[in-house]
Write an enzyme that holds these catalytic residues in place. Structure first.
Site, mmCIF file in Angstrom:
data_model
loop_
_atom_site.group_PDB
_atom_site.id
_atom_site.type_symbol
_atom_site.label_atom_id
_atom_site.label_comp_id
_atom_site.label_asym_id
_atom_site.label_seq_id
_atom_site.Cartn_x
_atom_site.Cartn_y
_atom_site.Cartn_z
ATOM 1 N N GLU B 60 0.789 -1.226 -0.006
ATOM 2 C CA GLU B 60 -0.145 -0.099 -0.057
ATOM 3 C C GLU B 60 0.742 1.361 0.078
ATOM 4 O O GLU B 60 0.543 2.106 -0.575
ATOM 5 C CB GLU B 60 -1.068 0.217 1.171
ATOM 6 C CG GLU B 60 -2.276 -0.762 1.053
ATOM 7 C CD GLU B 60 -1.778 -2.184 1.362
ATOM 8 O OE1 GLU B 60 -0.638 -2.897 1.769
ATOM 9 O OE2 GLU B 60 -2.786 -3.311 1.321
ATOM 10 N N HIS B 129 -9.791 -4.704 10.480
ATOM 11 C CA HIS B 129 -10.345 -4.470 9.347
ATOM 12 C C HIS B 129 -11.789 -3.802 9.430
ATOM 13 O O HIS B 129 -12.476 -3.836 8.512
ATOM 14 C CB HIS B 129 -10.727 -6.109 8.601
ATOM 15 C CG HIS B 129 -9.725 -6.636 8.352
ATOM 16 N ND1 HIS B 129 -8.517 -7.015 9.077
ATOM 17 C CD2 HIS B 129 -9.202 -7.273 6.895
ATOM 18 C CE1 HIS B 129 -7.461 -7.621 8.284
ATOM 19 N NE2 HIS B 129 -8.223 -7.772 7.018
#
Ligand SMILES: Cc1ncc(C[n+]2csc(CCOP(=O)(O)OP(=O)(O)O)c2C)c(N)n1
Ligand SMILES: [Mg+2]
Lengths: 365, 325
Positions: B60, B129
C-alpha cells in the site's frame, strides 16, 4: 575509481577507473570548455550558497533545520547536468544542491530559508521543501524515504505517457532501510519503470554510520529485485557523469530501473544543530577535505586541461560569493507571507475559485 | 431508470471516467484479473486492458505513493484499498505527501488522485479490518473526504471525485455494496460538499452520512409511524468539503439535533459538527445536541455484540426519542 558489481545482464559496462579516464567518457568528451566552466561554477555556487545560509542561520535569520550539502556537490551537479527535457528529479530534505543543480535561482531559495513570500515555496516549505516542477524538480521531502514511492510514480507517469525520460530518485544511505523504499524497488522492477534510485552515501545517517545501520551492500539489495546496480565515487564530477549516463540510458532506452550508490561525504554536521562530536573524528573530515573535495578535484582537472586558470578560479569564486550575498540581501528585503496566505495553496479548488466545482466549507475553525 | 447495486454504480462511474479520460488509471490489489475483492471492478480489465486496470502487489505505501507521484505528472489514478483499514501502512504517503505537497510547494503542484475502498464495521472482521478513518483523513487540510450512502450518490460523487484536482478520499461500505437503487446511466455529477436531505421533517434533524444515513432513514420511518415525530435526515455525503449551510438550515427548522456517525466518538466528525452547530446556531437549539457514535473500543469480533457496538436502527430511535423528550 568506479567500482561496478554486475547484478543482471542489463548492467552497463565498466566505465573506467581514473578521473582522466572519465574525462574521456563520451558524455564528458562532448563538453565544451564553457560547459565545463559552468559545471564548476554550479558546484561553487552551491558551496557558497550553503556557507552563506549557514551564516544566516547563525544570525538567527533562518528557523528550523538546515541540512547543508557541502562536500556532496559533485553528486547533484553531475547527475542533474545530464537531464534532458523529460528527465525528472526528486530528493530528500538535503535538497539545496539539487535545486541549484537543476537551475533554480539563488534568490527564491535563500528567501525560502528566510521564510519569505518570495521564496520558491512562498515561505511555506522551508529548507527541506524546495520545489520547482517547471524544472522537473519535485522536492524536497522531509520524511526519510517518503519521496521514493513518489519518484517511482513520476517514472510510472513518464512510461504511461510514452515519454522517453527517467526519474532520478535521490535518497540517503539511511533511507535505504525504510519499508517504502523496498516497496518502491519492487514496483519499479516489476513494472520496469524508468527510475534510478540514487543512494547518496555520505557514510552517515545523522550520527549513525553505515556500518551501524545497514546490513550488507546498499546497492546490492537491487539484485534481489533483479535490478541493475552499481557503485560510483561521488567526489569526481566526471566520474559521476560517466557513471550516471549509462544508468540514465538504461532507464530512457529500455525502461529499466536501477539502484546506484554514489559514495560521497558531508563536511558539516547532519544539520547545523549537530555539534558533530560524537560519531566521527575531525581527522576523518579533514582527510576528505584535503584529498577528495569535489570542487578541488574538478578544479585540478580543469586547471590541467587549461580550461581554468588561477584568475578564472578566483573570479568564479568571487562571483559565487557575491551572488550568495545578494541572495541574502534579497531574502532580507523580502516580505513575510501574510496571515491570509496561511490558507492559500492548500486546495487547488480554493486557489481557483472560478473553476471550483465543489460546494461547502473547505476550511474550519 | 435502471436499478443498480451500489458496487455496480461505482463500477459504472469508473467505466465512464476511464472511457472519458485516457489519464484515468484504476490500480490496486486484485482489481484486475481477480475482478476485485468485492467485485467492484469486475469486467473492467477485459474492457480497458492492463494499462488502465493495474493489479498491484500487497504494497500500500508503495502503490499509493506511486499513484501520488504519477498524479503530480498528470495521471489521474483511482487507487483501490481492499479495505480503508489498510491506509495505516500508507499513512505517510497519503497524509504527508498527498495532503501536503501542494502546500509545501507554494501551490506549484496538485495531486488529482482518488483513493477508494470500503471503510466500515459490522462484518465481524475484527478491529484490524473495521476502521472508519473519515475523521482522521478530514483532519488533514489538503485532502477531501467523501462517504456516499446510496448507489445514486456513489456514482455521481465518484465521477466528481475523479475529475477533482485535489486528492479525494472516497469511503465506501461493504454492507452497502449489494444495496440497490435508481442510477441514471447518463453522465451526471454530484458536486462534493453538497448534503442531501434524504427525508424532510419538522421535529428533529438527524445529521449523518454513509451507512448511518440509511439506518437513520429507517429509524425516522419508525419514529413517524410509532411515535408521531417528524425527523429530517440530512446526509452530508461529503465530510470535507462540508455543507454546513444545509445543516444549519435544518437546525433552524427543527431546533433539535441528533448526530449519527459510524465513528468512535473521540475527535470524531460529530464532535466537529456539534461544535459548529452550537457556535453558529446556539439560539436555535431547544435541546442539547445529541450524538450517537460507535461504542468507544476497538471493533469487537463477536457478531451479535458488534451489531450493538455500532449505531443501529434501535439505537438511533432511542437516541432520537431522547432528544425529543
Ligand atoms: C521517517 C523519518 N525518521 C526519522 C527522521 C529524522 N531524520 C532526518 S534525517 C535523518 C538521517 C537520514 O540520513 P540519510 O538518509 O543517510 O541522509 P543524509 O542526512 O545523510 O543526507 C533522520 C534520522 C525523519 N526525518 N523521517
Ligand atoms: Mg547519509
Amino acid at each position: 575509481m568506479t567500482k561496478k558489481t554486475s547484478a543482471t545482464t542489463d548492467n552497463p559496462a565498466e566505465t573506467g577507473t581514473a578521473t582522466q579516464g572519465h574525462a574521456g567518457a563520451a558524455v564528458n568528451a562532448r563538453l565544451s570548455a564553457a560547459d565545463k566552466v559552468e559545471l564548476y561554477r554550479k558546484m561553487m555556487r552551491i558551496r557558497r550558497f550553503e556557507e552563506r545560509s549557514l551564516r544566516a542561520y547563525q544570525a538567527k535569520k533562518i528557523g528550523g533545520f538546515l541540512h547543508l550539502y557541502i562536500g556532496q556537490e559533485a553528486v547533484a551537479v553531475g547527475c542533474c547536468s545530464l537531464m534532458g527535457k523529460d528527465d525528472h528529479v526528486i530528493t530528500a530534505y538535503r535538497d539545496h544542491g539539487h535545486a541549484i543543480a537543476v537551475g533554480m535561482e539563488l534568490n527564491p531559495l535563500m528567501a525560502e530559508l528566510y521564510g519569505k513570500a518570495t521564496g520558491c515555496s512562498k515561505g511555506k516549505g522551508g529548507s527541506m521543501h524546495f520545489f520547482d516542477p517547471s524544472r522537473n524538480f519535485w522536492g524536497g521531502h522531509g520524511i526519510v524515504g517518503g519521496q521514493v514511492p513518489l519518484g517511482t510514480g513520476l517514472a510510472y507517469a513518464l512510461k504511461y505517457r510514452g515519454l522517453k525520460g527517467a526519474c532520478m530518485t535521490f535518497m540517503g544511505d539511511g533511507a535505504v532501510n525504510q519499508g517504502a523504499v523496498h516497496e518502491a524497488y519492487n514496483l519499479a522492477a516489476l513494472w520496469e519503470l524508468p527510475v534510478i534510485f540514487v543512494v547518496e552515501n555520505n557514510g552517515y545517517s545523522m550520527g549513525t554510520s553505515q556500518a551501524r545501520s545497514s546490513a550488507g551492500e546498499l546497492g546490492q539489495r537491487a539484485a534481489s529485485y533483479g535490478m541493475a546496480w552499481g557503485v560510483c565515487d561521488g567526489h569526481d564530477l566526471y566520474g559521476v557523469r560517466a557513471f550516471m549516463a549509462e544508468y540514465l540510458d538504461l532507464a530512457r532506452e529500455k525502461s529499466r530501473p536501477s539502484v546506484v550508490e554514489i559514495r560521497t561525504y558531508r563536511y558539516r554536521g547532519h544539520s547545523v544543530a549537530d555539534p558533530d562530536n560524537t560519531y566521527r573524528s575531525k581527522a576523518e573530515v579533514e582527510e576528505y577535505r584535503k584529498t577528495k573535495d569535489p570542487i578541488q578535484v574538478f578544479q585540478r582537472a580543469l586547471l590541467e586541461e587549461r580550461v581554468l586558470d588561477e584568475a578564472s578560479v578566483a573570479r568564479i569564486d568571487a562571483e559565487a560569493r557575491v551572488e550568495a550575498d545578494l541572495a541574502a540581501d534579497f531574502a532580507e528585503a523580502s516580505p513575510f507571507p501574510d496571515l491570509a496566505d496561511i490558507q492559500k495553496d492548500v486546495y487547488w479548488e480554493a486557489d481557483n475559485p472560478a473553476e471550483r466545482r465543489s460546494a461547502g466549507r473547505l476550511f474550519f475553525t | 431508470m435502471p436499478i443498480l447495486q451500489y458496487r455496480e454504480a461505482i463500477r459504472q462511474a469508473l467505466a465512464e471516467e476511464l472511457a472519458r479520460d485516457p489519464n484515468v488509471v484504476v490500480m490496486g490489489e486484485e482489481v484486475g484479473q481477480f475482478n476485485g475483492a468485492y467485485k467492484v471492478t469486475e469486467g473492467l480489465l477485459d474492457k480497458f486492458g492492463p494499462k488502465r486496470i493495474v493489479d498491484t502487489p500487497i504494497s500500500e505505501a508503495g502503490f499509493v505513493g506511486l499513484g501520488i507521484g504519477a498524479s503530480m505528472l498528470g495521471i489521474r489514478p483511482v487507487i483501490e484499498l481492499m479495505f480503508w483499514s489498510f491506509y495505516s501502512v500508507a499513512f505517510d504517503q497519503i497524509l504527508n505527501n498527498a495532503a501536503n505537497v501542494r502546500y509545501m510547494s507554494g501551490g506549484q503542484i496538485n495531486c488529482p488522485i482518488v483513493i477508494r475502498g470500503p471503510a466500515n464495521g459490522g462484518t465481524n472482521v475484527g478491529a484490524t479490518h473495521s476502521h472508519t478513518p473519515e475523521n482522521i483523513l478530514a483532519s488533514h487540510p489538503g485532502v477531501k473526504v467523501v462517504v456516499p450512502a446510496t448507489p445514486y450518490d456513489a456514482k455521481g460523487l465518484l465521477k466528481s471525485s475523479i475529475r477533482d484536482n485535489d486528492p479525494v478520499m472516497f469511503l465506501e461500505n461493504t454492507i452497502l455494496y449489494g444495496d440497490k437503487g435508481e442510477v441514471p446511466d447518463d453522465d451526471y455529477l454530484i458536486p462534493l460538499g453538497k448534503a442531501d436531505t434524504k427525508r424532510e421533517g419538522t421535529d428533529l434533524t438527524i445529521v449523518t452520512y454513509g451507512r448511518a444515513a440509511i439506518l437513520s432513514l429507517a429509524a425516522a420511518g419508525v419514529l413517524q409511524q410509532e411515535h408521531g415525530f417528524s425527523a429530517e435526515v440530512v446526509d452530508l455525503r461529503s465530510i470535507r468539503p462540508l455543507d454546513m449551510d444545509a445543516v444549519l438550515a435544518s437546525v433552524r427548522k427543527t431546533h433539535r439535533v441528533l448526530i449519527v456517525e459510524e465513528q468512535k466518538p473521540f475527535c470524531g466528525v460529530g464532535a466537529q459538527l456539534a461544535y459548529m452547530i452550537q457556535a453558529e446556531a446556539f439560539d436555535e437549539l431547544d435541546a442539547p445536541i445529541a450524538r450517537l457514535s460507535t461504542i468507544d473500543a476497538p471493533a469487537i469480533y463477536s457478531p451479535p455484540v458488534e451489531a450493538e457496538q455500532l449505531p443501529n436502527q434501535q439505537g438511533i430511535l432511542k437516541a432520537a426519542l431522547g432528544v425529543l423528550a
